[in-house]
Scaffold this motif. Structure first.
Motif, short mmCIF file in Angstrom:
data_model
loop_
_atom_site.label_atom_id
_atom_site.label_comp_id
_atom_site.label_asym_id
_atom_site.label_seq_id
_atom_site.Cartn_x
_atom_site.Cartn_y
_atom_site.Cartn_z
N SER A 60 0.76 -1.31 0.06
CA SER A 60 0.13 -0.04 -0.06
C SER A 60 0.82 1.33 -0.12
O SER A 60 0.46 2.35 -0.46
N GLY A 61 1.98 1.16 0.62
CA GLY A 61 2.91 2.44 0.43
C GLY A 61 3.45 2.57 -0.61
O GLY A 61 3.70 3.75 -1.02
N LYS A 62 3.88 1.58 -1.38
CA LYS A 62 4.35 1.90 -2.63
C LYS A 62 3.12 2.92 -3.69
O LYS A 62 3.75 3.54 -4.41
N ILE A 63 1.85 2.24 -3.31
CA ILE A 63 0.84 3.03 -4.40
C ILE A 63 0.97 4.61 -3.79
O ILE A 63 0.92 5.63 -4.52
N MET A 64 0.94 4.78 -2.57
CA MET A 64 0.87 6.00 -1.81
C MET A 64 2.25 6.89 -2.27
O MET A 64 2.15 8.22 -2.60
N TYR A 65 3.37 6.08 -2.30
CA TYR A 65 4.55 6.73 -2.63
C TYR A 65 4.54 7.48 -4.09
O TYR A 65 4.88 8.51 -4.36
N GLU A 66 4.09 6.54 -5.11
CA GLU A 66 3.95 6.98 -6.42
C GLU A 66 3.01 8.26 -6.55
O GLU A 66 3.19 9.29 -7.21
N ARG A 67 1.66 8.16 -5.92
CA ARG A 67 0.80 9.11 -5.89
C ARG A 67 1.25 10.55 -5.31
O ARG A 67 0.98 11.57 -5.89
#
Length: 297
Positions: A60-67
């Protein structure tokens, strides 16, 4: 959730360390840790996996980081645009260039400075289409002069002139006296060419292929200036854009034209479709296109 939290979070991820991130952000480590914990509570799931030795993103953190990176980039671009909205007679202009444009560009700048004497100008050499696209998309340059067609959906590129690629030989080379020269005539000459990745190299090799000829490549270079210096010393021959040698002075070099449709190229002016460009930048672009029209008419 706010931009400050996004910046804190992305900095921690990039540094992979709370202590280093806190130093860069000029905040205390406890304050930074609390800010990340608060962000995780707000989104409702953990963003980072922590242990004593390392720090990793959760799925989930990977998605948050990209956004988060996308949001911060857009905010930074907006900040630049708002500064530029205020600038009418003073400001900063950043332009990407191919090497052959650097000889005629000072003439454009001279005329432009008559209208906008306080504008600071930065000229950056951009060698490949990827470099051109990234510089424009990242707001590193306002516009770029390139010999490669830019096709990115967020960028606009239009032709500003066509030019021939010309053969350069030393005045003592017997080719300098020939009434006509073909690509086949160059097969035995030590040939000087740009290194792999340059569009000019591709254009030249395509011209050889069309004439079923093969160059005797002895030197690979990155700058036309180096190629000209080698020809000046009688070390070989080369083919470069006409506009480069047109404004250069090499007393021992003789330019010659080869009858080949492949030995020509189009030069484009590219800029972002979406970025706000202040009036002085539009004026500069107009000065550029008007100068080239008069030079090539």
């Amino acid at each position: 959730m706010d931009l400050r939290q996004m910046r804190y979070f992305t900095t921690v991820v990039q540094q992979k360390n709370f202590s280093k991130a806190a130093q860069l952000l000029h905040v205390s480590q406890p304050s930074l840790s609390n800010a990340i914990s608060k962000l995780e509570k707000e989104v409702g799931f953990p963003l980072l996996e922590r242990n004593t030795r390392s720090l990793h993103l959760t799925d989930s953190g990977k998605i948050m980081y990209e956004r988060a990176l996308e949001l911060l980039n857009k905010f930074d671009h907006l900040t630049k645009e708002m500064k530029e909205v205020k600038q009418t007679g003073s400001g900063h202009l950043s332009l990407g260039l191919i090497e052959s444009a650097k000889h005629w560009m000072p003439k454009v700048i001279h005329h432009f400075k008559g209208d906008f004497p306080n504008i600071k100008i930065q000229l950056l050499e951009l060698l490949g289409v990827e470099q051109v696209q990234q510089s424009l998309l990242n707001y590193e340059t306002h516009a770029a002069i390139t010999n490669q067609m830019v096709t990115h959906r967020d960028l606009l590129a239009y032709p500003i002139y066509n030019e021939r690629l010309v053969l350069l030989v030393h005045f003592q080379n017997e080719l300098s006296q020939r009434p006509t020269i073909t690509m086949k005539d160059l097969e035995r000459e030590p040939f000087i060419i740009s290194t792999s990745g340059f569009q000019t190299r591709k254009d030249i090799l395509h011209a050889f292929d069309k004439e079923q000829a093969s160059p005797n490549i002895m030197y690979e270079i990155e700058r036309f200036e180096t190629a000209c210096s080698l020809v000046e010393e009688g070390l070989g021959v080369t083919i470069i854009p006409e506009n480069y040698i047109k404004y250069s002075t090499f007393p021992s070099i003789r330019p010659r034209y080869i009858q080949s449709e492949a030995l020509q190229r189009t030069v484009y002016l590219a800029h972002s479709k979406n970025r706000y460009l202040p009036p002085f930048i539009h004026s500069f672009l107009n000065h550029t296109t008007n100068f080239l029209k008069s030079e090539n008419s």
